[in-house]
Design an enzyme around this catalytic site. Structure first.
Site, PDB file in Angstrom:
ATOM      1  N   THR A  49      -5.469  12.355  -0.881  1.00  0.00           N
ATOM      2  CA  THR A  49      -5.426  11.187  -1.762  1.00  0.00           C
ATOM      3  C   THR A  49      -4.421  11.464  -2.874  1.00  0.00           C
ATOM      4  OG1 THR A  49      -7.082  11.881  -3.396  1.00  0.00           O
ATOM      5  CG2 THR A  49      -7.902  10.943  -1.324  1.00  0.00           C
ATOM      6  N   CYS A  50      -4.288  10.521  -3.809  1.00  0.00           N
ATOM      7  CA  CYS A  50      -3.318  10.715  -4.886  1.00  0.00           C
ATOM      8  C   CYS A  50      -3.721  11.854  -5.811  1.00  0.00           C
ATOM      9  CB  CYS A  50      -3.134   9.432  -5.679  1.00  0.00           C
ATOM     10  SG  CYS A  50      -4.638   8.825  -6.474  1.00  0.00           S
ATOM     11  N   ASN A  51      -4.999  12.213  -5.806  1.00  0.00           N
ATOM     12  CA  ASN A  51      -5.462  13.245  -6.736  1.00  0.00           C
ATOM     13  C   ASN A  51      -5.963  14.517  -6.081  1.00  0.00           C
ATOM     14  OD1 ASN A  51      -5.018  12.172  -9.363  1.00  0.00           O
ATOM     15  ND2 ASN A  51      -6.641  10.686  -8.984  1.00  0.00           N
ATOM     16  N   GLN A 118     -11.994   6.722   1.339  1.00  0.00           N
ATOM     17  CA  GLN A 118     -10.978   7.708   1.736  1.00  0.00           C
ATOM     18  C   GLN A 118     -11.606   8.841   2.541  1.00  0.00           C
ATOM     19  OE1 GLN A 118      -9.625   8.349  -2.281  1.00  0.00           O
ATOM     20  NE2 GLN A 118      -7.830   7.047  -2.017  1.00  0.00           N
ATOM     21  N   ALA A 188       3.207  -3.902  -3.418  1.00  0.00           N
ATOM     22  CA  ALA A 188       2.301  -5.030  -3.189  1.00  0.00           C
ATOM     23  C   ALA A 188       1.057  -4.604  -2.432  1.00  0.00           C
ATOM     24  CB  ALA A 188       3.028  -6.143  -2.428  1.00  0.00           C
ATOM     25  N   GLY A 189       0.690  -3.341  -2.524  1.00  0.00           N
ATOM     26  CA  GLY A 189      -0.490  -2.840  -1.846  1.00  0.00           C
ATOM     27  C   GLY A 189      -1.748  -3.061  -2.669  1.00  0.00           C
ATOM     28  N   MET A 191      -3.432  -1.024  -4.670  1.00  0.00           N
ATOM     29  CA  MET A 191      -3.366  -0.566  -6.049  1.00  0.00           C
ATOM     30  C   MET A 191      -2.580  -1.540  -6.918  1.00  0.00           C
ATOM     31  SD  MET A 191      -4.480   1.979  -7.920  1.00  0.00           S
ATOM     32  CE  MET A 191      -4.612   3.470  -6.941  1.00  0.00           C
ATOM     33  N   SER A 192      -1.508  -2.097  -6.360  1.00  0.00           N
ATOM     34  CA  SER A 192      -0.717  -3.066  -7.113  1.00  0.00           C
ATOM     35  C   SER A 192      -1.519  -4.326  -7.383  1.00  0.00           C
ATOM     36  CB  SER A 192       0.556  -3.416  -6.333  1.00  0.00           C
ATOM     37  OG  SER A 192       1.373  -2.278  -6.174  1.00  0.00           O
TER      38      SER A 192
END
Length: 433
Positions: A49-51, A118, A188-189, A191-192
């Site tokens: 994941t991002c973290n 996730q 445009a996903g 999170m956006s």
């Protein structure tokens, strides 16, 4: 066998290191396929994941396999190994860590809900690649259940902030009133979309959306009364924005001095770049331009302290739930390490019973089917009575200091082919203290 997790996260590694180990879905599948060829790892799940990036494994040889995996992951990233950034947890520590991750207690934003999906995705990918079996199937299904339990029975997710909402709070803290700010959302996903939602909820009126797929940008812009910008015109529009929030899935920098810099010439007001993508969208070199300030996902840590005291109380309740669930899993897996010996003993006695029975039936050709069934049932009952005491003794010894002695005794006495799957050292799955 040994259960372990090798990983790094937002607590142990800065964003520039984490992004090297952030794998898109296709790369994760490739890693799973490669690992299938390594016999010392019969089970594995990769979470990225991002973290965090974490590899959960069942290993035959812990030290040998851990060295191999470290080199393998570094090879996949094309970089060098940074031992200080990694953690390696085994046995109950691995289990507790996964349960805390699934409960969002280990997240940058405690209470966020994305991590559970996730984990589900990572588990299903590993399972579809035939990289899970009894232990990881049991562990991950339990972890998903624990995550749901915590969210249902605590208020840890109540009024929680997310990375996207934290980004908007940061923008509001810097700019002030968002009503007059010109804001560009790049990407445009999901999170956006969440970011755009928070912007509108906080008073933003002028939102532009740009992504490589203009149709996707139009869909998102329409939802929030914004305007879609063709990707080719995005850099010019960026030069007029007050705040740019980026969240794309690009494997490279989207905004850099080369493509954005020329549009900032003569600019007199500050530009805020908030990069919540992983890997990062914004080249750090842009921060050297006068008036440009960059905030990445690590800079949001100061923002996510909102309601910290409230969630800390709920986190204590969640920790208690986790410990109870670990106890339940302990009981479920208590005999896991000695089970192969029990299965082999049963299979051997059953094989010998059927072999002797077959010879007896050859010598007694006049037996009716009913008589054969009576004799077969009788031998099955004798087998069960014979095995009952050894099985009770082995099951009672599982997870205790007597386990190895019983394992060896049964193996030697009945000439079994293997000593079974071992969990011997401190920190392995059978050591729950």
């Amino acid at each position: 066998m040994q259960l372990t997790v090798l990983g790094l996260n937002h607590k142990t590694a800065p964003v520039e290191i984490r992004e090297r180990f952030n794998f898109p879905e296709k790369r994760m599948e490739s890693i799973m396929r490669h690992m299938r060829n390594y016999d010392d790892i019969p089970e594995a799940v990769l979470l990225s994941t991002c973290n965090r990036t974490e590899l959960y494994m069942v290993m035959e040889n812990k030290d040998k396999t851990t060295r191999f995996i470290r080199k393998f992951l570094v090879h996949m990233t094309g970089g060098s190994y940074h031992p200080d950034y990694f953690y390696n947890l085994s046995g109950v520590r691995c289990v507790r860590h996964l349960f805390r991750v699934a409960s969002s207690l280990d997240s940058l934003v405690v209470g966020e809900g994305q991590i559970l999906n996730q984990i589900k995705g990572a588990y299903h990918m590993a399972r579809s690649n035939n990289m899970t079996d009894t232990l990881l199937n049991t562990l991950f299904n339990k972890a998903i259940s624990v995550g749901k339990h915590v969210r249902t029975d605590t208020k840890i997710a109540y009024n929680s902030v997310s990375v996207s909402s934290a980004a908007v709070d940061l923008a509001r803290e810097i700019i002030g009133d968002l009503k007059t700010a010109s804001i560009l959302v790049v990407g445009a996903g999901k999170m956006s979309e969440l970011t755009a939602r928070h912007l509108i909820d906080n008073g933003a009126r002028t939102i532009f959306v740009s992504t490589r797929n203009l149709d996707h940008a139009k869909v998102l812009a329409k939802k929030f009364g914004g305007m879609a910008i063709p990707y080719c015109a995005m850099f010019e529009k960026a030069g007029d924005a007050d705040i740019i929030i980026t969240s794309t899935g690009a494997p490279h920098y989207v905004l850099s001095p080369e493509n954005l810099g020329p549009h900032l010439n003569g600019r007199k007001r500050p530009l805020i770049l908030i990069d919540i993508a992983m890997p990062r969208d914004v080249d750090p070199e842009l921060g050297k331009i006068d008036g440009v300030t960059i905030y990445n996902i690590d800079d949001l840590k100061n923002v996510v302290d909102i309601n910290k005291t409230f969630r800390a109380r709920e986190a204590e309740i969640a920790e208690n739930i986790i410990e109870e669930e670990i106890g339940a899993l302990k009981e479920r897996l208590r005999y896991y390490s000695i089970r192969p010996v029990m299965v082999q003993l049963h299979d051997k006695i059953n094989f010998l019973r059927k072999k002797v029975l077959k010879k007896a039936f050859v010598k007694l050709p006049d037996l009716t089917e009913r008589e054969k069934k009576i004799i077969e049932n009788m031998t099955e009952r004798l087998e069960h009575k014979f095995l009952r005491e050894p099985m009770i003794a082995m099951n009672g010894a599982a997870g205790t200091e007597d386990e190895e002695r019983y394992r060896k005794m049964i193996t030697d006495l009945f000439l079994l082919n293997t000593e079974g799957d071992e969990f011997g050292d401190e920190g392995e799955i059978d050591n729950w203290d």
